[in-house]
Design a protein around this motif. Structure first.
Motif, PDB file in Angstrom:
ATOM      1  N   CYS A 155      -7.857   6.580  -8.471  1.00 20.58           N
ATOM      2  CA  CYS A 155      -8.783   5.688  -7.836  1.00 20.58           C
ATOM      3  C   CYS A 155      -8.691   4.241  -8.713  1.00 20.58           C
ATOM      4  CB  CYS A 155     -10.008   6.115  -7.835  1.00 20.58           C
ATOM      5  SG  CYS A 155     -11.331   5.078  -7.130  1.00 20.58           S
ATOM      6  N   THR A 156      -8.644   4.593  -9.956  1.00 19.37           N
ATOM      7  CA  THR A 156      -8.628   3.180 -11.172  1.00 19.37           C
ATOM      8  C   THR A 156      -7.167   2.519 -10.855  1.00 19.37           C
ATOM      9  OG1 THR A 156     -10.066   4.504 -12.581  1.00 19.37           O
ATOM     10  CG2 THR A 156      -8.733   2.639 -13.325  1.00 19.37           C
ATOM     11  N   ALA A 157      -6.397   3.380 -10.701  1.00 16.99           N
ATOM     12  CA  ALA A 157      -4.804   2.579 -10.576  1.00 16.99           C
ATOM     13  C   ALA A 157      -4.931   1.894  -9.197  1.00 16.99           C
ATOM     14  CB  ALA A 157      -3.601   3.725 -10.605  1.00 16.99           C
ATOM     15  N   LEU A 158      -5.271   2.572  -8.129  1.00 17.46           N
ATOM     16  CA  LEU A 158      -5.229   1.920  -6.934  1.00 17.46           C
ATOM     17  C   LEU A 158      -6.251   0.568  -7.133  1.00 17.46           C
ATOM     18  CD1 LEU A 158      -5.520   4.726  -4.395  1.00 17.46           C
ATOM     19  CD2 LEU A 158      -3.585   3.333  -5.106  1.00 17.46           C
ATOM     20  N   LEU A 159      -7.410   0.672  -7.664  1.00 18.08           N
ATOM     21  CA  LEU A 159      -8.479  -0.543  -7.780  1.00 18.08           C
ATOM     22  C   LEU A 159      -7.743  -1.746  -8.659  1.00 18.08           C
ATOM     23  CD1 LEU A 159     -11.799   1.464  -8.331  1.00 18.08           C
ATOM     24  CD2 LEU A 159     -10.969   0.082  -6.097  1.00 18.08           C
ATOM     25  N   ASP A 160      -7.068  -1.124  -9.591  1.00 19.39           N
ATOM     26  CA  ASP A 160      -6.204  -2.195 -10.515  1.00 19.39           C
ATOM     27  C   ASP A 160      -5.104  -2.916  -9.539  1.00 19.39           C
ATOM     28  OD1 ASP A 160      -7.899  -1.455 -12.586  1.00 19.39           O
ATOM     29  OD2 ASP A 160      -6.174  -0.143 -13.538  1.00 19.39           O
ATOM     30  N   ARG A 161      -4.773  -2.333  -8.724  1.00 20.82           N
ATOM     31  CA  ARG A 161      -3.452  -2.920  -7.770  1.00 20.82           C
ATOM     32  C   ARG A 161      -4.308  -3.912  -6.646  1.00 20.82           C
ATOM     33  NH1 ARG A 161      -1.008   1.409  -9.886  1.00 20.82           N
ATOM     34  NH2 ARG A 161       1.254   1.200  -9.829  1.00 20.82           N
ATOM     35  N   GLY A 162      -5.702  -3.816  -6.644  1.00 19.79           N
ATOM     36  CA  GLY A 162      -6.419  -4.612  -5.738  1.00 19.79           C
ATOM     37  C   GLY A 162      -6.684  -3.912  -4.260  1.00 19.79           C
ATOM     38  N   ILE A 163      -6.409  -2.530  -4.298  1.00 16.20           N
ATOM     39  CA  ILE A 163      -6.577  -1.732  -3.101  1.00 16.20           C
ATOM     40  C   ILE A 163      -8.097  -1.148  -3.295  1.00 16.20           C
ATOM     41  CG2 ILE A 163      -5.601   0.294  -1.858  1.00 16.20           C
ATOM     42  CD1 ILE A 163      -2.855  -0.464  -2.950  1.00 16.20           C
ATOM     43  N   THR A 164      -8.798  -1.284  -2.271  1.00 17.60           N
ATOM     44  CA  THR A 164     -10.348  -0.777  -2.296  1.00 17.60           C
ATOM     45  C   THR A 164     -10.193   0.759  -1.979  1.00 17.60           C
ATOM     46  OG1 THR A 164     -10.855  -2.751  -1.186  1.00 17.60           O
ATOM     47  CG2 THR A 164     -12.587  -0.788  -1.005  1.00 17.60           C
ATOM     48  N   ALA A 165     -10.757   1.351  -2.793  1.00 22.11           N
ATOM     49  CA  ALA A 165     -10.955   3.060  -3.078  1.00 22.11           C
ATOM     50  C   ALA A 165     -12.214   3.384  -3.503  1.00 22.11           C
ATOM     51  CB  ALA A 165      -9.300   3.504  -3.619  1.00 22.11           C
ATOM     52  N   GLU A 166     -12.247   4.770  -3.106  1.00 24.77           N
ATOM     53  CA  GLU A 166     -13.623   5.350  -3.838  1.00 24.77           C
ATOM     54  C   GLU A 166     -13.261   6.759  -3.551  1.00 24.77           C
ATOM     55  OE1 GLU A 166     -16.919   4.505  -1.134  1.00 24.77           O
ATOM     56  OE2 GLU A 166     -16.907   2.339  -1.905  1.00 24.77           O
TER      57      GLU A 166
ATOM     58  N   VAL B  65       0.821  -1.129  -0.014  1.00 23.80           N
ATOM     59  CA  VAL B  65      -0.268  -0.206   0.075  1.00 23.80           C
ATOM     60  C   VAL B  65       0.784   1.106   0.093  1.00 23.80           C
ATOM     61  CG1 VAL B  65      -1.570   1.336   1.199  1.00 23.80           C
ATOM     62  CG2 VAL B  65      -1.751  -1.284   1.047  1.00 23.80           C
ATOM     63  N   ILE B  66       2.040   1.340   0.786  1.00 24.58           N
ATOM     64  CA  ILE B  66       2.839   2.486   0.966  1.00 24.58           C
ATOM     65  C   ILE B  66       3.186   2.725  -0.434  1.00 24.58           C
ATOM     66  CG2 ILE B  66       5.093   2.991   1.565  1.00 24.58           C
ATOM     67  CD1 ILE B  66       4.391   1.747   4.439  1.00 24.58           C
ATOM     68  N   GLU B  67       3.734   1.523  -1.111  1.00 22.98           N
ATOM     69  CA  GLU B  67       4.438   1.591  -2.687  1.00 22.98           C
ATOM     70  C   GLU B  67       3.430   2.368  -3.695  1.00 22.98           C
ATOM     71  OE1 GLU B  67       5.881  -1.259  -6.031  1.00 22.98           O
ATOM     72  OE2 GLU B  67       6.683  -1.761  -4.088  1.00 22.98           O
ATOM     73  N   ALA B  68       2.303   1.689  -3.541  1.00 21.26           N
ATOM     74  CA  ALA B  68       1.239   2.175  -4.307  1.00 21.26           C
ATOM     75  C   ALA B  68       0.815   3.736  -4.085  1.00 21.26           C
ATOM     76  CB  ALA B  68      -0.242   1.219  -4.147  1.00 21.26           C
ATOM     77  N   LEU B  69       0.868   4.035  -2.865  1.00 20.53           N
ATOM     78  CA  LEU B  69       0.470   5.688  -2.523  1.00 20.53           C
ATOM     79  C   LEU B  69       1.670   6.564  -3.166  1.00 20.53           C
ATOM     80  CD1 LEU B  69      -1.054   5.488   1.040  1.00 20.53           C
ATOM     81  CD2 LEU B  69      -1.949   5.711  -1.391  1.00 20.53           C
ATOM     82  N   VAL B  70       2.987   6.004  -2.978  1.00 18.16           N
ATOM     83  CA  VAL B  70       3.986   6.647  -3.570  1.00 18.16           C
ATOM     84  C   VAL B  70       3.961   6.809  -5.001  1.00 18.16           C
ATOM     85  CG1 VAL B  70       6.531   6.735  -3.769  1.00 18.16           C
ATOM     86  CG2 VAL B  70       5.466   6.220  -1.741  1.00 18.16           C
ATOM     87  N   LYS B  71       3.511   5.638  -5.801  1.00 18.96           N
ATOM     88  CA  LYS B  71       3.578   5.652  -7.188  1.00 18.96           C
ATOM     89  C   LYS B  71       2.189   6.319  -7.834  1.00 18.96           C
ATOM     90  CE  LYS B  71       6.588   1.811  -7.901  1.00 18.96           C
ATOM     91  NZ  LYS B  71       6.720   0.337  -8.541  1.00 18.96           N
TER      92      LYS B  71
END
Length: 90
Positions: free
Chosen positions: A77-88, A35-41
């Motif tokens: 949001c789409t990029a996070l969802l694509d990584r399997g992270i729940t976001a809205e 999750v940290i890596e995803a938020l950075v990227k």
């Protein structure tokens, strides 16, 4: 010509109404590091900011990780969802 306080307040309200929040929710699947890596990227967070958001997500169940208009937040949001992270977006 100067703007009246009422006109200024009206414009400010219009700007604030367009502002939305990208919310990330806790899950039992993704690791802290992922999750940290995803938020950075995706959200362009600094590593410490991403770590703090991840801790808030873990302990509170969710965290507003980014503010902005719909057009800016939707691809994140789409990029996070694509990584399997729940976001809205709210």
């Amino acid at each position: 010509m100067t703007k009246t306080k009422e006109e200024f307040d009206e414009q400010l309200v219009e700007l604030l109404v367009d502002q939305r929040n990208l919310i990330v929710f806790n899950d039992d699947v993704n690791t802290f590091d992922f999750v940290i890596e995803a938020l950075v990227k995706v959200c362009k967070h600094e590593p410490i900011q991403a770590e703090q958001c991840t801790m808030i997500i873990h302990y509170n169940g969710k965290c507003s990780v980014k503010k902005g208009d719909w057009e800016a937040l939707e691809p994140m949001c789409t990029a996070l969802l694509d990584r399997g992270i729940t976001a809205e977006i709210h």
